[in-house]
Structures are given as C-alpha cells and as structure tokens.
Design a protein around this motif. Structure first.
Motif, PDB file in Angstrom:
ATOM      1  N   HIS A  27      77.315  46.960  63.026  1.00 55.90           N
ATOM      2  CA  HIS A  27      77.777  47.747  61.866  1.00 55.90           C
ATOM      3  C   HIS A  27      77.764  49.243  62.196  1.00 55.90           C
ATOM      4  O   HIS A  27      78.744  49.963  61.939  1.00 55.90           O
ATOM      5  N   GLU A  28      76.660  49.712  62.764  1.00 56.01           N
ATOM      6  CA  GLU A  28      76.527  51.149  63.048  1.00 56.01           C
ATOM      7  C   GLU A  28      77.403  51.567  64.224  1.00 56.01           C
ATOM      8  O   GLU A  28      77.973  52.671  64.222  1.00 56.01           O
ATOM      9  N   LYS A  32      86.506  48.456  59.156  1.00 53.52           N
ATOM     10  CA  LYS A  32      86.531  46.993  59.164  1.00 53.52           C
ATOM     11  C   LYS A  32      87.207  46.449  60.419  1.00 53.52           C
ATOM     12  O   LYS A  32      86.741  45.466  61.018  1.00 53.52           O
ATOM     13  N   GLN A  33      88.289  47.074  60.834  1.00 54.62           N
ATOM     14  CA  GLN A  33      88.968  46.631  62.046  1.00 54.62           C
ATOM     15  C   GLN A  33      88.064  46.778  63.263  1.00 54.62           C
ATOM     16  O   GLN A  33      88.005  45.887  64.128  1.00 54.62           O
ATOM     17  N   ASN A  34      87.347  47.899  63.327  1.00 53.63           N
ATOM     18  CA  ASN A  34      86.431  48.111  64.454  1.00 53.63           C
ATOM     19  C   ASN A  34      85.251  47.147  64.409  1.00 53.63           C
ATOM     20  O   ASN A  34      84.807  46.641  65.445  1.00 53.63           O
ATOM     21  N   PHE A  35      84.725  46.907  63.211  1.00 56.33           N
ATOM     22  CA  PHE A  35      83.614  45.972  63.069  1.00 56.33           C
ATOM     23  C   PHE A  35      84.034  44.584  63.547  1.00 56.33           C
ATOM     24  O   PHE A  35      83.287  43.905  64.272  1.00 56.33           O
ATOM     25  N   LYS A  36      85.220  44.159  63.164  1.00 64.44           N
ATOM     26  CA  LYS A  36      85.714  42.840  63.572  1.00 64.44           C
ATOM     27  C   LYS A  36      85.901  42.772  65.089  1.00 64.44           C
ATOM     28  O   LYS A  36      85.511  41.797  65.733  1.00 64.44           O
ATOM     29  N   THR A  51      80.100  33.447  57.231  1.00 62.51           N
ATOM     30  CA  THR A  51      79.924  34.443  56.177  1.00 62.51           C
ATOM     31  C   THR A  51      80.455  35.803  56.621  1.00 62.51           C
ATOM     32  O   THR A  51      81.068  36.534  55.829  1.00 62.51           O
ATOM     33  N   ILE A  52      80.232  36.151  57.889  1.00 60.19           N
ATOM     34  CA  ILE A  52      80.777  37.401  58.421  1.00 60.19           C
ATOM     35  C   ILE A  52      82.305  37.369  58.379  1.00 60.19           C
ATOM     36  O   ILE A  52      82.955  38.337  57.962  1.00 60.19           O
ATOM     37  N   LEU A  53      82.892  36.245  58.801  1.00 57.68           N
ATOM     38  CA  LEU A  53      84.354  36.121  58.796  1.00 57.68           C
ATOM     39  C   LEU A  53      84.897  36.200  57.372  1.00 57.68           C
ATOM     40  O   LEU A  53      85.927  36.841  57.121  1.00 57.68           O
ATOM     41  N   ASN A  54      84.194  35.558  56.433  1.00 55.99           N
ATOM     42  CA  ASN A  54      84.618  35.633  55.027  1.00 55.99           C
ATOM     43  C   ASN A  54      84.591  37.073  54.529  1.00 55.99           C
ATOM     44  O   ASN A  54      85.490  37.521  53.817  1.00 55.99           O
ATOM     45  N   TYR A  55      83.530  37.788  54.894  1.00 54.93           N
ATOM     46  CA  TYR A  55      83.400  39.181  54.488  1.00 54.93           C
ATOM     47  C   TYR A  55      84.534  40.033  55.057  1.00 54.93           C
ATOM     48  O   TYR A  55      85.141  40.835  54.352  1.00 54.93           O
ATOM     49  N   LEU A  56      84.847  39.819  56.344  1.00 54.91           N
ATOM     50  CA  LEU A  56      85.878  40.621  56.987  1.00 54.91           C
ATOM     51  C   LEU A  56      87.268  40.327  56.435  1.00 54.91           C
ATOM     52  O   LEU A  56      88.156  41.178  56.492  1.00 54.91           O
ATOM     53  N   ASP A  57      87.450  39.124  55.902  1.00 57.22           N
ATOM     54  CA  ASP A  57      88.746  38.759  55.327  1.00 57.22           C
ATOM     55  C   ASP A  57      88.852  39.115  53.853  1.00 57.22           C
ATOM     56  O   ASP A  57      89.872  38.856  53.211  1.00 57.22           O
ATOM     57  N   ASN A  58      87.798  39.714  53.289  1.00 63.09           N
ATOM     58  CA  ASN A  58      87.763  40.023  51.868  1.00 63.09           C
ATOM     59  C   ASN A  58      87.892  41.527  51.666  1.00 63.09           C
ATOM     60  O   ASN A  58      86.913  42.259  51.808  1.00 63.09           O
ATOM     61  N   ALA A  73      87.947  43.260  49.132  1.00 63.27           N
ATOM     62  CA  ALA A  73      87.195  43.809  48.002  1.00 63.27           C
ATOM     63  C   ALA A  73      85.777  44.188  48.400  1.00 63.27           C
ATOM     64  O   ALA A  73      85.124  44.968  47.727  1.00 63.27           O
ATOM     65  N   ALA A  74      85.284  43.605  49.481  1.00 64.03           N
ATOM     66  CA  ALA A  74      83.924  43.917  49.919  1.00 64.03           C
ATOM     67  C   ALA A  74      83.897  45.320  50.503  1.00 64.03           C
ATOM     68  O   ALA A  74      84.727  45.673  51.328  1.00 64.03           O
ATOM     69  N   SER A  75      82.943  46.136  50.079  1.00 64.55           N
ATOM     70  CA  SER A  75      82.952  47.541  50.462  1.00 64.55           C
ATOM     71  C   SER A  75      82.186  47.827  51.747  1.00 64.55           C
ATOM     72  O   SER A  75      82.430  48.814  52.403  1.00 64.55           O
ATOM     73  N   SER A  76      81.216  46.986  52.105  1.00 65.31           N
ATOM     74  CA  SER A  76      80.436  47.264  53.301  1.00 65.31           C
ATOM     75  C   SER A  76      79.681  46.032  53.750  1.00 65.31           C
ATOM     76  O   SER A  76      79.726  44.977  53.130  1.00 65.31           O
ATOM     77  N   CYS A  77      78.959  46.208  54.853  1.00 63.95           N
ATOM     78  CA  CYS A  77      78.197  45.092  55.418  1.00 63.95           C
ATOM     79  C   CYS A  77      76.990  44.741  54.571  1.00 63.95           C
ATOM     80  O   CYS A  77      76.266  43.806  54.891  1.00 63.95           O
ATOM     81  N   THR A  78      76.756  45.468  53.488  1.00 63.42           N
ATOM     82  CA  THR A  78      75.675  45.126  52.574  1.00 63.42           C
ATOM     83  C   THR A  78      76.149  44.108  51.540  1.00 63.42           C
ATOM     84  O   THR A  78      75.470  43.889  50.540  1.00 63.42           O
ATOM     85  N   ASP A  79      77.307  43.491  51.774  1.00 64.33           N
ATOM     86  CA  ASP A  79      77.791  42.402  50.937  1.00 64.33           C
ATOM     87  C   ASP A  79      76.656  41.409  50.714  1.00 64.33           C
ATOM     88  O   ASP A  79      75.983  40.970  51.651  1.00 64.33           O
ATOM     89  N   LEU A  80      76.413  41.021  49.447  1.00 63.40           N
ATOM     90  CA  LEU A  80      75.243  40.209  49.126  1.00 63.40           C
ATOM     91  C   LEU A  80      75.278  38.828  49.753  1.00 63.40           C
ATOM     92  O   LEU A  80      74.237  38.279  50.112  1.00 63.40           O
TER      93      LEU A  80
END
Length: 215
Positions: free
Chosen positions: A83-84, A106-110, A129-136, A138-145
């Motif tokens: 993430h960092e 997000k592109q760099n994180f992926k 869960t990471i893949l779901n987050y990256l495809d969403n 609406a999620a604002s950051s890696c702190t997605d619950l």
C-alpha cells in the motif's frame, strides 16, 4: 531501520532476513529490492493506533520514507507495505497531482501486488478480498473494512474488543493508558472524545481497545 545498500550482498541478505520476520518469507526479497531501487528509508515502527503504515515523499535533502507497524500479522504487514510503496510510485509518477487513493494509486497498487499473487503468498480468501477491493471503484483506500477483517482473521491476539462492538458512549482505554468515550460514526470512522485532554479523535471501527469496567 532499513536503508538502501546497493552492491552489498551481506547487507541485502540481512535486510531480507529482517523483513522475513514480519512478512511471508517469499515476499521479503521483493520488498528488499524495492527499498534499494527506490532509495527508500524503510522503518519498522512501534504500534500506532491511528494508522498501520505511513509514506512520506522526498523533501529537501530527505528521500522517500516508509514506516510500518511492527505488530501486524505477516499478511497485514505485507499488504500495508505494498500500500505504502504504491503511494511512493504514484508520487514519483504524478507528484501531488494525483489523489491519495485515486485511480493512479489503485493501478499502482494492483501492479505491485501482482508478484505476490504470482507467488501465491496470500491465502485464497485474502487474495480474493484484495481483488474485490481493487475492482470496486467505490472503495476509497486499503482500509476497506472487508479487507481489514480478512487480514485481522490471521491475528494471533484473541479475545480483544473492537470499537465497532462497543455501545454508544462506552468508555474505553488504549494501551498507552489514554481514556476515551465512544461517539457517533462519521462515514468510516468513529468520533471519540479523549477524556484526558478533551480532544476529538477518529478511530477505525476495527481498532482494538480495552473496555472500562462498569462502562
């Protein structure tokens, strides 16, 4: 603190050995290479209740700086590290023109996650869960619950209390002894009043705290 040390095989092996104490061993050589390639100061920090990791861009004569909490489980430590580093790469590419967790980040994180997916470093449920987050979008950051919960399921600590589990106005303490009263939820965080100094602090719903007896 880990610093870049190019062309020094002993120092590089020491760096990998240190990193492997905090993250899956197969991931450590990749992170060690990133530290050197980006000329990054990488610090393993004490627990910080307000954040898991931090990135600071170069300023004056100081280079890139990344710090990660030392009490994270190996998967959480690695995800936070990537993430960092994604922040670092985004700053290199766009400076202050990109949003902190915008499409560029997000592109760099992926992209930076891909080597670890290829190595099958993560358990299937965390990777999905990471893949779901990256495809969403609406999620604002890696702190997605959803991602935070998946990572926390691998924590060794048990029988802890999370802020989201406390009733409204419950009084709780942190490890450093500070006492708070739980307030309302503001989007993704809870407003909590510090009873020691009267200041308001924002807490992640998954922050682990000690419930005051009789609260």
């Amino acid at each position: 603190m880990l610093r870049c040390a190019r062309n020094d095989d002993v120092a590089q092996m020491d760096k990998i050995t240190t990193l492997a104490q905090y993250m899956p061993a197969s991931a450590a050589p990749i992170i060690a290479k990133w530290i050197d390639y980006f000329q990054c100061e990488f610090k393993i920090s004490k627990n910080r209740s307000t954040k898991l990791g931090d990135y600071r861009h170069p300023f004056k004569d100081k280079g890139h700086k990344i710090s990660i909490n030392n009490d994270l489980n190996p998967y959480a430590f690695l995800v936070t590290t990537v993430h960092e580093f994604a922040h670092l790469l985004t700053w290199n590419d766009h400076k202050n023109k990109a949003k902190p967790h915008g499409i560029e980040w997000k592109q760099n994180f992926k992209r930076m996650m891909k080597p670890f997916f290829d190595l099958a470093v993560f358990p299937p449920e965390i990777q999905q869960t990471i893949l779901n987050y990256l495809d969403n979008p609406a999620a604002s950051s890696c702190t997605d619950l959803s991602l935070a919960r998946a990572l926390k399921s691998y924590d060794l600590r048990k029988h802890t209390t999370r802020i989201e589990e406390l009733p409204s106005n419950a009084v709780f303490t942190l490890k450093d002894g500070r006492k708070f009263k739980k307030g309302e939820r503001m989007r993704k965080r809870y407003r909590c009043l510090c009873l020691d100094n009267g200041n308001i602090y924002l807490f992640n719903p998954l922050a682990e705290v000690l419930l005051e007896t009789g609260s």
